[in-house]
Design an enzyme around this catalytic site. Sequence first.
Site, short mmCIF file in Angstrom:
data_model
loop_
_atom_site.label_atom_id
_atom_site.label_comp_id
_atom_site.label_asym_id
_atom_site.label_seq_id
_atom_site.Cartn_x
_atom_site.Cartn_y
_atom_site.Cartn_z
N GLU A 651 0.98 -4.45 4.64
CA GLU A 651 1.17 -3.73 3.37
C GLU A 651 2.64 -3.65 3.01
O GLU A 651 3.01 -3.75 1.83
CB GLU A 651 0.54 -2.34 3.47
CG GLU A 651 -0.99 -2.40 3.53
CD GLU A 651 -1.63 -1.04 3.76
OE1 GLU A 651 -2.36 -0.57 2.86
OE2 GLU A 651 -1.39 -0.45 4.83
N GLU A 671 -7.49 -2.28 9.21
CA GLU A 671 -7.83 -0.85 9.27
C GLU A 671 -9.32 -0.60 9.45
O GLU A 671 -9.72 0.33 10.15
CB GLU A 671 -7.33 -0.14 8.00
CG GLU A 671 -5.83 0.10 7.95
CD GLU A 671 -5.04 -1.07 7.38
OE1 GLU A 671 -3.87 -0.89 7.05
OE2 GLU A 671 -5.61 -2.19 7.27
#
Length: 798
Positions: A651, A671
């Site tokens: 990210e 995740e």
Amino acid sequence: MTSEHSERLAMPDIHPQTPILVGVGQIIDRLGEDSYQAFSAVDLAAQATGQALEDTQTDGAALRAMVDTVAGVRQSEMTIPGATAPLGRSDNFPRSVAARLAMNPKRAILEVGGGHSPQHLVTELAADIAAGRSRVAIAFGSDAISTTRWFANKETRPNFTEHVEGDLEDRGYGLAGQMSMEAANHGLTDAPSLFALFENARRARLGLSRAEYADEIGRLFAPFTQVAASNPYASTPVARSANELTTQTEANRPIAEPYLRYVVARDQVNQGAAVILTSVEAARELGIPEHTWIYIHGHATCRERPLLDHEDFGVAPAAQLATRRALDMAGLTPDDVATWDFYSCFPVPVFNAAVDGLGLSTDDPRRLTVTGGLPFFGGAGNNYSMHAIAETVQRLRQCPGSYGFVGANGGVMSKYSTAVYSTAPTEWVPDESAELQAVIDAQPAVSQVTRAEGWATVETYTVKHGRDGGRTGIVIGRLERTGERFIAQAIESDEQALAILDLEQPVGQRIWITNTGPGNRFTVSPDRAAELCPARSPALRAAYEHLRVEREGHLLIVTIDRPDVKNALIPPAHEELAEVFDAYLADDDLWVAIITGAGDSFCAGNDLSYAATGGQTYLPRSGFAGLTSREGINKPVIAAVNGPAVGGGFEAALACHLVVADETAHFALSEVKVGLIATAGGIVRLPRVIPEKVATELLVTGRTITANELARIGVVNRLASAGGAVSAARDLADEIMRASPSSVRLTLELMNETQGISDVAEAIGKRTSVFDDLMVTEDAAEGMCAFAEKRTPIWRNR
């Protein structure tokens, strides 16, 4: 009794599928008493169920053979994700209990967490019986919290681990809308503090002083202690006066204002309770005496909106609506009810449902509890109201034709289930709660803000008291400028802030809110906030704890220096990165920045081990790595990915303008593989930079993608040989720095301005000051002159 009620009592014909309660049982295993047996939760529930079987006064073997459904109320250690069971536990609680009693039901249910669940289960099982889906069902619950805590640190201790085969309908934790990271980050992690918010808002609404409200709490709960004192299943059978309950002593210490220890729910108990339901037809087949049958005359379940969505913290409409609906369904007024039990983990749920909702008095001679309430009777985790139902059944049998009410609270004034019981026969009426829920859901939304700043007004508050004497102030308030609601905590050791909460009435007081990395903080004024949280001038430090920062002319190289954990980040590291990039963007002499990782990894995301061991988890305002939530970055940032870029690491790379990766690099938004989601921009950015279908696959599988693959689809700008990512990033930075830094900056600003405009012509024609700003720069003039003079321009970045 009205003529309608008399007719019900004398009703000769009843539908054979009408659900009835035919047996109840309770047990307590008090630590330290001669009778103490160190029962497990399964043992306690089995003992209570055995008593309920005996209570039916019929052939136990025949009844057990007919049980088709068993439903267990979730124990405390199964209520919160990640909670441990120090002595072990069953992996199939309902079937473990059934096995103890030689039952093999077709269906086993493990209900969601929440104190409403016993009453909700009884209502649900009754509906199943009425619909013909079940004939005999048992609901039970228990907790051995006292025993678990007693043995947890002892060398010799029991092992409560059990494995039982068979299907299990595990409904999960049921915590949606009841917990939030925002509340937890501001200290609202415990039930007393959360309920205190409602309590203090109610006091403000009533206009009562602290002393007057304490008296009201004492008058409410003193009768509860008297009921508990005569209850053989009570954990604390001690009668106390109103003054004792509300006077601070060493034993009755403050917990969270306005609560002292004696008025807070007691969970260190070993208790169990069970209820048996059958159809009328099955009860007759089994020969269960009809004078013991208990009918459900009214019932309702409502769900409250999440904490910050409450329009008025002094009122919980879900409980009030559910309470009224159950009585209306039964055709009763409050005067017709013989026994009451209102869930009483703290005073405010009783005040809300009984006093404010129904207009009952705290000294009602019928009493507002049949057990003694959670602070005095105790509460077996989520199962308290099963005891209330069992006690109500026994009292109604002693007074045929009378009516008993049970109201059960779940979560933090979050869910409420109610029922009216009687020996008087009545047909089953299906649930009518949907229309009540629609009323609650239709309430206007409250505007909220996560990061608050400015003058505000206190809506409600509490002060948490630690055993060491420390105090933590917490408020919910509204910003004066926007009316948005927020949560804030007092800055540690800020006595001036705590002094506001020590006033006779803090609600309505004016406070100043400032946002810090860990969350919102309140104090008395902006000057006080500046004193306690001084603004940091953007500047680079000589050294950092978690980073290495090098300045080479116009280039800044930032290296995450946590190689032992693959450069996974913790909040202090995020704060350092935020500080570094603040300095980079403010420094006109820095034109390009590179971010990379030490060793053979770029960044493995958040350090989950740090979070799992209790470390506070938060991101600064600028987001993961100080980048992912930063708005309008107008100077180039290059990610030099020298190994795995996983989770937040990917990210952070996506938040950079350019990505250079070596051939060993790989990327993943993994995740979902650890029960999380990519909320630091991955879910938003990835589908905008690669084909949506490819992005979706990466996001929902968490699979790894190589640097080569990302280069083919345009995320990686340049590939380098192993170990060459930083060198290649330097080359790219040199190319950028040969261009006008003013033009680069304004190019990025225009890209930021037009990024959200989908129509190309509209984006091109957007009115902007960028062109005007460009034409007055020295760099623009220098560039044109250098071109005309056929020389290399000398850029000034101004």
